[in-house]
Design an enzyme around this catalytic site. Structure first.
Site, PDB file in Angstrom:
ATOM      1  N   HIS A 119      38.932  54.167  57.275  1.00 40.82           N
ATOM      2  CA  HIS A 119      38.712  52.770  56.901  1.00 40.82           C
ATOM      3  C   HIS A 119      39.334  52.497  55.544  1.00 40.82           C
ATOM      4  O   HIS A 119      39.647  53.418  54.795  1.00 40.82           O
ATOM      5  CB  HIS A 119      37.210  52.459  56.841  1.00 40.82           C
ATOM      6  N   HIS A 163      34.961  58.277  58.061  1.00 40.54           N
ATOM      7  CA  HIS A 163      35.531  57.472  59.150  1.00 40.54           C
ATOM      8  C   HIS A 163      36.741  56.691  58.608  1.00 40.54           C
ATOM      9  O   HIS A 163      36.660  56.124  57.521  1.00 40.54           O
ATOM     10  CB  HIS A 163      34.445  56.511  59.649  1.00 40.54           C
ATOM     11  N   HIS A 194      35.970  58.355  65.035  1.00 39.16           N
ATOM     12  CA  HIS A 194      35.491  58.879  63.753  1.00 39.16           C
ATOM     13  C   HIS A 194      36.466  59.892  63.142  1.00 39.16           C
ATOM     14  O   HIS A 194      36.586  60.004  61.928  1.00 39.16           O
ATOM     15  CB  HIS A 194      34.111  59.526  63.971  1.00 39.16           C
ATOM     16  N   CYS A 252      27.125  58.009  61.366  1.00 40.20           N
ATOM     17  CA  CYS A 252      28.193  57.207  60.747  1.00 40.20           C
ATOM     18  C   CYS A 252      27.955  55.719  61.006  1.00 40.20           C
ATOM     19  O   CYS A 252      27.880  55.280  62.157  1.00 40.20           O
ATOM     20  CB  CYS A 252      29.545  57.630  61.296  1.00 40.20           C
ATOM     21  N   ASN A 300      41.035  54.682  50.255  1.00 41.78           N
ATOM     22  CA  ASN A 300      40.833  56.004  49.651  1.00 41.78           C
ATOM     23  C   ASN A 300      40.784  56.998  50.798  1.00 41.78           C
ATOM     24  O   ASN A 300      40.079  56.761  51.777  1.00 41.78           O
ATOM     25  CB  ASN A 300      39.503  56.061  48.894  1.00 41.78           C
TER      26      ASN A 300
HETATM   27 ZN   LIG Z   1      32.403  57.272  62.198  1.00 41.90          ZN
END
Ligand SMILES: [Zn+2]
EC number: 2.7.7.12
Length: 385
Positions: A210, A208, A157, A90, A197
């Protein structure tokens, strides 16, 4: 070379937020901002980004669709962007193992915002692409100038936005507000859209937690339509369309699902999605940057409450996919016609059943909702905390 971290006073609009912002520069020159929670203010972010990165991509172009009067962004470089990497790869995780550097060089952070490595709109506009084939009809292509930020809400995460501590949510609101203020100051930016989204059904390429901030070079089609409607409303009544819609929803009350001291949430009268709710401030403000501290503090609470209700909307469904978008006033001459509001919606119409944008919606832009806005509002009240 990097001159080291700059820990500055919070930008205009930060009011009394007692967190901390640290500005850094990434290896390829992209700007990066650490936003530390109240409890961790004072943290020092010294880690350097030492990756051998190529220069960030130049802007693609926007082409004018003469059939609709809308600009379409052509961003061919995005085809190669990171797509659903495994958790071990990630790029939004903190860098805990220097042999596996991520986008975030520090080993810990609360919230971090940085320019997207694969932007739809970019500040670098020199390069090939524009007018490679000049149009024979309609305006010439323009560079897809603008800014695209990634805002990471947690270093965890697996975290869900709905479960973040409220102090963290307040930090996220601060990041939204400050990035909005920064991009609005760019005279080549027409409007700033803050969005998130959530869920692979929506097309999320990184799981993750965001969100994103897009600073567009021209008004997006929805905003252009809204400005036109608001202009007509002002000519007919003298009022601000979005303020008058809020007042009408408050007066009627049947679709209001949440009322705070500073914000009211309602299902719009002509909701187009199977789950849709709007959240509007009581005070006339153009954007998130114009909210004062008490408003931002309440926003952190009511936003998560709306996400909680969304997550309970369909019995037996834990994570309802959603899109959350902050519509903000244009930065230019039509600023007075806009007004801050959130549009939060889901494509999930029933457990296991997605609302697809099929022939009528995708082909014609003619929306058909399979439920009623009043039923959506009833359910959103039923699942209140
Ligand atoms: Zn992540």
């Amino acid at each position: 070379m990097d001159a080291g971290p700059t820990v500055g006073d919070p930008a205009d609009g930060a009011d009394e937020w007692p967190g901390q912002v640290t500005e850094r520069t990434m290896a390829d020159g992209r700007p990066m901002f650490y936003f530390d929670d109240v409890a961790t203010a004072g943290a020092v972010h010294l880690a350097e980004d030492t990756r051998p990165l190529p220069e960030p991509p130049h802007a693609g172009e926007v082409r004018f669709d003469v059939l609709t009067g809308e600009w379409v962004t052509i961003a061919g470089h995005r085809m190669n962007r990171t797509f659903l990497p495994s958790a071990a790869d990630c790029p939004l995780d903190p860098t805990v193992d220097p042999s596996r550097p991520t986008e975030v060089p520090d080993s810990r952070y609360d919230v971090v915002a940085f320019a997207n490595r694969f932007p739809s709109f970019a500040p670098l506009t020199v390069g090939p692409g524009v007018d490679a084939v000049p149009p024979t009809i309609g305006p010439a292509d323009r560079p897809a100038y603008g800014h695209c930020d990634v805002v990471v809400f947690s270093s965890d995460h697996e975290a869900a936005v709905v479960d973040l501590p409220v102090a963290r949510m307040r930090t996220v609101v601060e990041a939204w507000a400050q990035r909005t203020a920064a991009h609005s100051a760019d005279p080549q930016v027409a409007e700033v859209f803050v969005f998130e989204n959530s869920g692979q059904e929506i097309g999320v390429t990184l799981t993750h937690p965001h969100g994103q901030v897009y600073a567009y070079p021209t008004l997006a089609p929805r905003s252009a339509q809204l400005v036109e409607q608001a202009r007509r409303h002002r000519a007919a009544t003298g009022g601000n369309l979005l303020a008058d819609v809020l007042a009408a929803e408050q007066a009627e009350g049947t679709r209001v699902v949440l009322t705070g001291e500073h914000f009211t949430a309602y299902v719009p009268r002509a909701a187009r999605w199977p789950v849709e709710v709007h959240l509007a401030p009581h005070r006339d403000v153009p954007d998130l940057a114009a909210l004062h501290d008490a408003e931002k503090a309440e926003l952190a609470v009511v936003y998560q409450e709306l996400l909680r209700r969304l997550s309970r909307f369909h019995p037996g469904v834990d994570r309802v996919p959603y899109i959350s978008g902050w519509h903000q006033a244009p930065t230019g001459e039509d600023r007075a016609l806009g007004r801050l509001h959130l549009q939060l919606f889901s494509l999930l119409r029933a457990p296991g059943k997605l609302k697809y944008l099929a022939g009528s919606e995708s082909g014609m832009g003619a929306w058909i909702n399979d439920t009623t806005p009043e039923r959506i509002a009833d359910r959103l009240r039923e699942v209140a905390s």
